[in-house]
Motif scaffolding. Structure first.
Motif, PDB file in Angstrom:
ATOM      1  N   THR A   1      -6.746   1.335 -13.958  1.00 15.24           N
ATOM      2  CA  THR A   1      -6.149   2.032 -15.095  1.00 15.24           C
ATOM      3  C   THR A   1      -5.074   2.983 -14.590  1.00 15.24           C
ATOM      4  O   THR A   1      -5.291   3.682 -13.600  1.00 15.24           O
TER       5      THR A   1
ATOM      6  N   LEU B   1      -2.800   6.147 -15.960  1.00 18.88           N
ATOM      7  CA  LEU B   1      -2.580   7.087 -17.061  1.00 18.88           C
ATOM      8  C   LEU B   1      -1.358   7.946 -16.752  1.00 18.88           C
ATOM      9  O   LEU B   1      -1.132   8.316 -15.601  1.00 18.88           O
TER      10      LEU B   1
ATOM     11  N   THR C   1      -8.927   5.007 -11.472  1.00 18.47           N
ATOM     12  CA  THR C   1      -7.867   5.443 -12.379  1.00 18.47           C
ATOM     13  C   THR C   1      -6.859   6.262 -11.591  1.00 18.47           C
ATOM     14  O   THR C   1      -7.240   7.173 -10.864  1.00 18.47           O
TER      15      THR C   1
ATOM     16  N   ARG D   1      -1.169   3.294 -19.597  1.00 19.91           N
ATOM     17  CA  ARG D   1      -1.181   3.950 -20.889  1.00 19.91           C
ATOM     18  C   ARG D   1      -0.565   5.336 -20.757  1.00 19.91           C
ATOM     19  O   ARG D   1      -0.914   6.087 -19.856  1.00 19.91           O
ATOM     20  N   GLN D   2       0.364   5.631 -21.633  1.00 24.61           N
ATOM     21  CA  GLN D   2       0.885   6.995 -21.671  1.00 24.61           C
ATOM     22  C   GLN D   2      -0.001   7.816 -22.596  1.00 24.61           C
ATOM     23  O   GLN D   2      -0.217   7.432 -23.747  1.00 24.61           O
ATOM     24  N   LEU D   3      -0.523   8.922 -22.100  1.00 23.45           N
ATOM     25  CA  LEU D   3      -1.220   9.857 -22.976  1.00 23.45           C
ATOM     26  C   LEU D   3      -0.148  10.838 -23.434  1.00 23.45           C
ATOM     27  O   LEU D   3       0.084  11.878 -22.817  1.00 23.45           O
TER      28      LEU D   3
ATOM     29  N   ARG E   1       7.377   2.838 -22.530  1.00 20.34           N
ATOM     30  CA  ARG E   1       7.200   1.523 -23.138  1.00 20.34           C
ATOM     31  C   ARG E   1       8.057   0.495 -22.380  1.00 20.34           C
ATOM     32  O   ARG E   1       7.598  -0.596 -22.055  1.00 20.34           O
TER      33      ARG E   1
ATOM     34  N   TYR F   1      -9.912   9.226 -24.024  1.00 24.41           N
ATOM     35  CA  TYR F   1      -9.051  10.243 -23.406  1.00 24.41           C
ATOM     36  C   TYR F   1      -8.650  11.303 -24.417  1.00 24.41           C
ATOM     37  O   TYR F   1      -7.488  11.687 -24.506  1.00 24.41           O
TER      38      TYR F   1
ATOM     39  N   ASP G   1      -2.555  -4.213 -20.577  1.00 18.54           N
ATOM     40  CA  ASP G   1      -3.474  -3.130 -20.981  1.00 18.54           C
ATOM     41  C   ASP G   1      -4.000  -2.288 -19.820  1.00 18.54           C
ATOM     42  O   ASP G   1      -5.091  -1.757 -19.875  1.00 18.54           O
ATOM     43  N   THR G   2      -3.240  -2.187 -18.759  1.00 18.52           N
ATOM     44  CA  THR G   2      -3.680  -1.370 -17.630  1.00 18.52           C
ATOM     45  C   THR G   2      -3.075   0.024 -17.701  1.00 18.52           C
ATOM     46  O   THR G   2      -3.715   1.009 -17.338  1.00 18.52           O
TER      47      THR G   2
END
Ligand code: ARG
Length: 604
Positions: free
Chosen positions: A357, A359, A119, A389-391, A371, A540, A386-387
């Protein structure tokens, strides 16, 4: 050591096996086991299953019960209740055996993730020559907790602090430095180290002095830039020199970046967060890749020229006027912006670092940017589905419910905020310590930092990421309620009991003993630690761990009220068994808090 299956997992397996044997066609169906108030567990899954099979839920439940193992030592009672629930109680012995296995393991029986990957996490990304403010607090604290959690689970974690160290404003700063060569000199500090007085006491004097110099440079150059057209033109040319890699220009740029890093490190130290220099890979690190990003996007047709700028369009992204809002990769003047750098970073992270991943711990207000960046990278074939991702996290608010600002309307300096938290914590610790007389003045100060910083971190981490929250110090350092101080006191109180017992009794499990209700409730919750961590790592969502720990401390408080430890009524074995529950609670609290980045002092 091997991981320890929880009782929930064991019971779940028994139910699944019995179900598969009762109704072979239903094998794989989830019995939906949950903790319950009426028994230890309740299984609700048979209702829906029976409906699907057009059978009677109570009958199905009875068939399952019949097929459960009669005496494996785990199940004490299983009853069909209501329309077809199963109420399940486990034996005290099974509970204590499982807890004993956890206690015998350094990792408290927490397994590694079944298929760990790599990650890359982008967090704590302050901007050079600027203050760290309350927005950087969230990114830093959340990112740090997630790094700790993933690493604990065996994931390979690459940290990336994507600091803002590039852009047109550096032309202005550098040009000013060239024309005022002593501006960043330490001797030029008007008040010497005195410039660091006040907040400097908490931010680290060196760090505060560095920031004071940068602030002065920023204000002075900005004033000139806004008032002097010729300086403005020279500053613009300087940007070109910077991008062309002119040596003298680069040297001054480095000087500014290094000065900022001194400041950042001072804040990180205060925050008790480790940021390693090799992980600070700012926007500038991708300079050499930007041309290739542009070329590839243009050649593949993912991006198109529009009014001179290189743009990527999206069907569903439109401005208020209904016209599509593009992601601009290259401006019409040839300059690159924030998007280009993020695209180059994705290529580096997936292609070179081998991330499974990605993040991004970044403010929710940047959601549209990410996005569009992710979608662009996917279209270009750089980012598998799907790799990334914004938290996305919410905003820190003042007591007025608006984004937290100073009276002058500026965003609040992180150091000021942390300073007041530590100050407030000192008052709380001193007041409590005064009653017991257990702490020296020096200890009080050390604890105040652990309690104050812990309070700020916990208030942040116990709120779900997307929610806004009010920065309210009174609430954060309250001894009662869902606060880190409450958890730290629970931990310290247990440690004090264990110290008191030393020499006469130690923590030893006695699986032959019958447990009181408060002991069972505490024990069953202790047994859920590993599953909680797994769900936090998958979602997460650190607030789930905070909630778990708060409940653990609450259950411990109930246990402590109802079950005397050192004066247990049942004799030495019961004393040892209760000390054992105390010890496992303290270790679980400590491990959980450590994963949140919060200290658990031995004494408070
Ligand atoms: N420096 C930015 C800010 O302070 C945050 C950077 C976020 N990370 C990224 N890869 N864009 O708002």
């Amino acid at each position: 050591m091997a991981s320890v299956p929880s009782l929930a997992a064991t019971v779940h397996q028994h139910l699944a096996d019995a179900l598969a044997s009762a109704v072979p066609s239903a094998s794989g169906a989830d019995p939906l086991l949950r903790r319950s108030d009426r028994a230890d567990f309740q299984a609700n899954g048979l209702l829906a299953l029976a409906k699907r099979l057009k059978g009677n839920p109570r009958e199905l439940a009875a068939q399952v019960v019949e097929r459960l193992p009669a005496d494996d030592g785990v199940l004490a009672s299983v009853e069909v209740s209501g329309p077809g629930f199963l109420n399940i109680t486990v034996t005290d012995r099974a509970l204590l055996d499982t807890l004993a296995a956890r206690a015998a393991d350094d990792r408290l029986g927490v397994p590694y993730a079944p298929d760990p990957g790599t990650t890359v996490i982008d967090y704590s990304q302050p901007n050079v020559a600027k203050e760290m403010h309350v927005g950087h607090l969230r990114s830093t604290v959340i990112g740090d907790a997630i790094v700790r959690l993933l690493e604990y689970r065996g994931e390979t974690v690459v940290r990336r602090h994507h600091i803002g160290d590039w852009g047109t404003q550096f032309g202005m700063l550098i040009q000013y430095l060239i024309e005022h060569p002593h501006e960043l000199d330490h001797e030029s500090d008007s008040a010497g180290t005195g410039a660091a007085a006040g907040a400097g006491a908490v931010g680290g004097e060196e760090g505060e002095a560095a920031m004071a110099r940068l602030n002065r440079l920023y204000r002075a150059s900005r004033a000139l830039f806004d008032s002097d057209e010729e300086f403005k033109a020279r500053a613009r040319d300087r940007v070109v020199d910077l991008q062309a890699g002119d040596e003298r220009t680069l040297a001054l740029w480095h000087k500014i970046v290094d000065e900022s890093k001194i400041y950042f490190q001072a804040v990180y130290e205060l925050l008790d967060v480790e940021v390693r220099d090799e992980d600070v890979v700012g926007e500038s690190a991708y300079n050499d890749d930007l041309m290739r990003v542009v070329k590839d996007l243009e050649e593949s047709g993912v991006a198109v020229r529009s009014e001179g700028a290189l743009c990527v369009f999206f069907d569903d992204v439109k401005g208020p006027d209904g016209k599509p809002t593009p992601l601009i990769v290259q401006k019409s003047n040839g300059g690159f912006g924030y998007a280009a750098t993020d695209l180059a970073a994705i290529r580096d992270r997936v292609g070179r670092l081998g991330a499974d991943t990605l993040l991004y711990v970044v403010d929710a207000r940047q959601a549209l940017h990410f996005r569009m960046v992710f979608e662009t990278a996917r279209r270009a074939g750089w980012l598998p589905q799907d790799t990334a991702r914004q938290l996305a996290f919410g905003t820190v608010l003042g007591k007025d419910g608006k984004p937290f600002k100073t009276r002058e309307g500026e965003s609040v300096r992180l150091v000021d905020l942390l300073g007041s938290a530590v100050e407030r914590a000192a008052a709380v610790v001193r007041e409590k310590a005064g009653k017991t007389g257990e702490l020296t003045e020096e200890e009080i100060e050390r604890r105040a930092a652990e309690v104050g910083i812990g309070a700020v971190k916990y208030a942040d981490l116990s709120t779900s990421l997307t929610r806004d929250y009010v920065f309210d110090l009174d609430r954060m350092v309250s001894l009662n309620g869902d606060t880190s101080v409450y958890l730290q006191y629970a931990h310290a109180r247990i440690r004090s009991i264990l110290r008191k017992a030393e020499g006469t009794a130690g923590p030893v499990p006695h699986p032959e003993l019958a447990l009181a209700p408060a002991e069972r409730a505490l024990g069953l919750h202790l047994d859920e630690f590993a599953e909680t961590l797994a769900s936090v790592a998958e979602t997460y969502e650190p607030h789930r761990l905070a909630a778990y720990l708060y409940q653990l401390a609450s259950l411990y408080t109930a246990f402590y009220d109802q079950c005397p430890v050192l004066k247990a009524e049942g004799g030495p074995a019961m004393v040892e068994n209760r000390l054992f529950l105390c010890d496992l609670t303290a270790r679980t609290l400590r491990q959980g808090m450590t994963l949140l980045g919060i200290r658990t002092p031995e004494r408070l």
